[in-house]
Design a protein around this motif. Structure first.
Motif, PDB file in Angstrom:
ATOM      1  N   ASP A 269       0.825  -1.200   0.000  1.00  0.00           N
ATOM      2  CA  ASP A 269       0.000   0.000   0.000  1.00  0.00           C
ATOM      3  C   ASP A 269       0.864   1.257   0.000  1.00  0.00           C
ATOM      4  O   ASP A 269       0.610   2.208  -0.747  1.00  0.00           O
TER       5      ASP A 269
ATOM      6  N   TYR B  52       2.652   1.745  -3.467  1.00  0.00           N
ATOM      7  CA  TYR B  52       1.704   2.192  -4.491  1.00  0.00           C
ATOM      8  C   TYR B  52       1.381   3.680  -4.323  1.00  0.00           C
ATOM      9  O   TYR B  52       1.389   4.451  -5.289  1.00  0.00           O
ATOM     10  N   ASN B  53       1.097   4.090  -3.072  1.00  0.00           N
ATOM     11  CA  ASN B  53       0.703   5.478  -2.852  1.00  0.00           C
ATOM     12  C   ASN B  53       1.863   6.441  -3.037  1.00  0.00           C
ATOM     13  O   ASN B  53       1.661   7.583  -3.476  1.00  0.00           O
TER      14      ASN B  53
ATOM     15  N   ASN C 118      -5.501  -1.171  -4.732  1.00  0.00           N
ATOM     16  CA  ASN C 118      -5.319   0.259  -4.973  1.00  0.00           C
ATOM     17  C   ASN C 118      -5.576   0.609  -6.428  1.00  0.00           C
ATOM     18  O   ASN C 118      -6.198   1.639  -6.743  1.00  0.00           O
TER      19      ASN C 118
ATOM     20  N   ILE D  85      -9.285  -0.807   1.728  1.00  0.00           N
ATOM     21  CA  ILE D  85      -7.977  -0.139   1.741  1.00  0.00           C
ATOM     22  C   ILE D  85      -6.968  -1.089   2.379  1.00  0.00           C
ATOM     23  O   ILE D  85      -7.155  -1.519   3.529  1.00  0.00           O
TER      24      ILE D  85
END
Length: 646
Positions: free
Chosen positions: A311, A314-315, A553, A566
């Protein structure tokens, strides 16, 4: 909404910072730091408390003014600028409890985290241990917490005015504060304060009642262990534990976060762990301690880490792409697609106030250089594995992380400081190596990066609030410094209260498990030792869940499937348990039911006040509970539940 802008002349910055404002900031800073520690040590999730800080600041100052008026004394009017300064100071203060690493990288250095992972675990060396002490923790946060404030002050005009970044939390807080001080919003504010007071009193009283029935030695006593969904579900951590804090947190968090946590709890505790547990004696030795990383607990922690890292990566890439695209649009002179006219305000008037009283460039540059030099000299005396040149490299690259994090927070409201910190954790841990204390070096470098990146984003968020409330950037800067200074003493002291009063802090079976500290230390060990620490077949699961985080995501962003969970919220219950997710979903259900019965406007107007009261009441109970624990006073009763056969 023209009444949001006050008709009277905006007071100079020296009058926006008041003695009563600082007194309120200290009081709220203590309360919010306790709440932050309670949440981060128990479940690792801390919601944004900016709105609560603005609301409680308004409540306390107005109460003080009413008391003074009854005594026949005259006091200065309470302006929205003073309210904004209080909010900024409080957020900066409790922000140290978040970025200071008391439940993450600093606690990951402790002997309790070392013992939980296991002395025999590969890469988990006894030389990489440093137990919390009030002196060195205060010294550490004092040294590294101010640098991020000076790093981005010169870019305030670029970020807020030129790029017109929205900073959603800062904008929402500004709207709340402005409504309090408008004629139309005064009545609404009083009703919100009344809601907060009632929920606060009820939450505090409920916490006291729960304490009364939580006595007993070696038994699961109290409402925290109420098998609301049955004893079998309770054995798999599915139960409602009547926590006002978790319910209030669920009311403040978006529903998708709470339902994501519940989805993760179902996936792990209802499906995955029973399946892997059936392989005991095949995939891993049977009969191991519940916290042995060679057994089921290792799968719980490492699979959760894979989700968190997937996560975070990716962000980070997403924010980098968005930022690059936005910068190219600005360079080409085009309109920024992210700019939304949220407020019908006189922007020329706001811009004039925001640019009139700034912070000189030489002050920002001098402050950054001197504070960086202090860190280069002092941090290695606290963490010897982190040499002076390691610290220097951190401060050479950290402003880039600070800018990226502040820019990303302005676009998406996501503070990704922990993701940048994990990058530093890997890089510096591998650089130093296991023989040189790489775990400690990685954790220490993580702290430096997190402090700069987090404080930079918080500063810009608060400057956006100040811009919209016509507060002087100079008063905002000074209040940020004062709040940070307060936090550098309050955060270690309030954490020290938990450490001394509750002997089970950091232990998996206790109330305050410090779950993220275990994850941070394991990430550091992975960075130094590689994959040797993983139990059998765990790598395959980690790769699968890392890919799952990327796919979830991508589905949310590329196909607008907002119902997809999420990943980082899913990961939390993997090794904590499902109970807190149940509580937080109850908070979401309360808000959904409220919206259905009384309308969305009323729920949004008063939901935050009720949630803040629930969190603050339960959080404040921590002080008397800590005192009675230190005095060796035990609860008089034990309420527990047993099978009929027993």
């Amino acid at each position: 909404m023209d009444d949001v802008i006050p008709e009277e002349e905006v007071p100079p910055w020296t009058q926006q910072i008041t003695v009563r404002g600082l007194a309120v900031s200290v009081l709220l800073g203590v309360v919010f730091s306790i709440i932050t520690h309670k949440l981060s040590l128990s479940i690792g999730v801390v919601p944004s408390l900016n709105v609560a800080a603005g609301l409680l600041g308004f409540l306390l100052v107005k109460s003080w003014m009413a008391l003074v008026a009854k005594l026949g004394l005259v006091t200065k009017p309470f302006t929205q600028q003073e309210n904004t300064v209080i909010q900024t100071c409080v957020v900066a203060c409790y922000g140290i409890a978040v970025s200071g690493g008391f439940s993450t990288y600093l606690f990951g250095m402790s002997s309790r985290t070392f013992q939980v992972i296991g002395p025999g675990s590969p890469g988990n060396s006894a030389q990489d241990v440093k137990d919390p002490k009030l002196g060195w923790m205060t010294s550490f946060v004092l040294t590294c917490s101010f640098v991020g404030i000076f790093a981005l002050v010169p870019l305030r005009k670029v970020m807020v005015i030129d790029y017109k970044l929205t900073y959603p939390s800062g904008t929402a807080t500004a709207m709340l504060i402005s409504s309090f001080h408008s004629n139309a919003g005064a009545h609404e504010a009083r009703k919100q304060v009344a809601c907060l007071g009632k929920s606060f009193a009820g939450s505090f009283a409920w916490s006291f009642l729960k304490w009364l029935v939580s006595g007993g030695t070696g038994s699961n006593c109290g409402f925290e262990h109420f098998p609301t969904l049955g004893l079998k579900a309770y054995a798999n951590t599915f139960y409602f534990d009547f926590s006002a804090t978790f319910v209030g947190t669920g009311m403040l968090c978006p529903s998708i976060v709470n339902f994501s946590a519940l989805a993760g709890a179902i996936l792990s505790w209802a499906i995955l762990w029973p399946l892997i547990g059936a392989r005991a004696g095949d995939w891993y030795p049977a009969g191991l301690e519940p916290t042995n990383f060679k057994g089921l607990y290792g799968y719980k922690v490492f699979i959760a880490i894979a989700l968190i890292l997937g996560d975070g990566l990716y962000n980070l890439l997403k924010i980098a792409v968005i930022s690059l695209r936005a910068a190219m649009i600005h360079k080409a002179g085009g309109d920024d697609a992210t700019v939304v006219p949220l407020l019908d305000l006189d922007r020329d008037k706001l811009t004039e106030t925001f640019t009139m009283e700034g912070v000189p460039m030489w002050i920002a540059a001098t402050g950054y250089v001197l504070l960086s030099l202090l860190s280069v000299l002092h941090i290695p005396t606290i963490i010897p594995a982190l040499r002076w040149y390691h610290v220097l490299v951190c401060y050479l690259v950290a402003p880039v992380f600070g800018f990226c994090n502040a820019y990303g927070a302005g676009l998406t409201d996501w503070n990704l400081a922990s993701s940048y910190g994990k990058m530093g954790l890997f890089v510096f841990g591998a650089w130093v190596g296991s023989s040189g204390g790489g775990v400690m070096a990685g954790l220490g470098a993580c702290g430096l990066v997190v402090s700069i990146a987090s404080n930079a984003a918080d500063l810009m968020q608060d400057l956006k609030t100040g811009y919209l409330t016509q507060s002087s950037p100079r008063s905002m800067f000074v209040s940020q410094l004062l709040g940070t200074l307060l936090g550098c003493f309050i955060a270690p002291l309030t954490f020290w209260m938990f450490w001394k009063a509750f002997p089970d802090v950091g232990l998996p079976d206790g109330e305050y498990k410090a779950p993220t500290a275990i994850a941070y230390r394991q990430i550091a060990i992975l960075g130094v030792q590689g994959l040797a620490a993983l139990p059998a077949h765990c790598l395959e699961f980690c790769i699968a869940f890392f890919a799952l985080a990327l796919l979830l995501n991508a589905g949310r962003d590329c196909f607008s499937w907002r119902w997809l969970p999420i990943p980082v919220a899913m990961a939390i219950p993997f090794y904590i348990g499902a109970y807190f997710a149940v509580d937080m979903v109850v908070g979401s259900l309360v808000m959904i039911l409220w919206e259905r019965l009384r309308g969305k406007d009323e729920a949004s107007a008063y939901g935050a006040a009720v949630a803040s009261g629930l969190i603050c009441g339960d959080g404040l109970w921590t002080i008397p509970s800590a005192v009675v624990a230190l005095l060796k006073i035990k609860p008089p009763m034990c309420m527990t539940f047993l099978p009929t056969a027993t």
